[in-house]
Design a protein around this motif. Structure first.
Motif, short mmCIF file in Angstrom:
data_model
loop_
_atom_site.label_atom_id
_atom_site.label_comp_id
_atom_site.label_asym_id
_atom_site.label_seq_id
_atom_site.Cartn_x
_atom_site.Cartn_y
_atom_site.Cartn_z
N LEU A 55 -5.21 -6.24 -3.84
CA LEU A 55 -5.45 -5.03 -3.06
C LEU A 55 -6.68 -4.28 -3.55
CD1 LEU A 55 -1.94 -3.44 -2.40
CD2 LEU A 55 -3.68 -4.01 -0.71
N LEU A 90 0.83 -1.20 0.00
CA LEU A 90 0.00 0.00 0.00
C LEU A 90 0.87 1.25 0.00
CD1 LEU A 90 -2.77 -1.08 2.52
CD2 LEU A 90 -3.14 -0.40 0.13
N LYS A 102 -8.19 -2.02 4.31
CA LYS A 102 -6.90 -1.38 4.03
C LYS A 102 -6.50 -0.44 5.17
CE LYS A 102 -7.51 -1.44 -0.97
NZ LYS A 102 -7.71 -0.61 -2.16
#
Length: 100
Positions: free
Chosen positions: A75, A56, A83
């Motif tokens: 993701l 990320l 997240k």
């Protein structure tokens, strides 16, 4: 590993692993108190939050790498709340590495 420290000049992707890889490659998970199938959360394996948080945080650098397309597709399927939980968990883990 340091192979990607040059920004990808010699190696095509960074070497990063979560708990699934560690479990497959050794017997580290046998007596571990953490749950390797969980990403964030109190019982989640710390390697998972740190793994996903790395991708990320480095998305601006790595998302265009074709060898990491699977990671970024995964993701993309995660909810924003998950997240955020991963990011928060990873930050806490980094602050308390000595007590894991």
């Amino acid at each position: 590993m340091s192979q990607y420290a040059d920004g990808g000049l010699l190696a095509s992707k960074p070497y990063v692993s979560g708990s699934a890889y560690l479990h497959r490659m050794g017997d580290y998970c046998g007596s571990c108190r953490y749950r390797r199938e969980q990403r964030p959360g109190e019982q989640a394996c710390p390697f998972n939050a740190l793994y996903w948080d790395f991708f990320l945080r480095q998305q601006h650098r790595l998302a265009a790498n074709p060898r990491l397309a699977l990671v970024y597709r995964q993701l993309d399927t995660m909810a924003d709340a998950e997240k955020q939980a991963i990011t928060s968990t990873a930050a806490q883990l980094r602050q308390h590495l000595d007590s894991l």
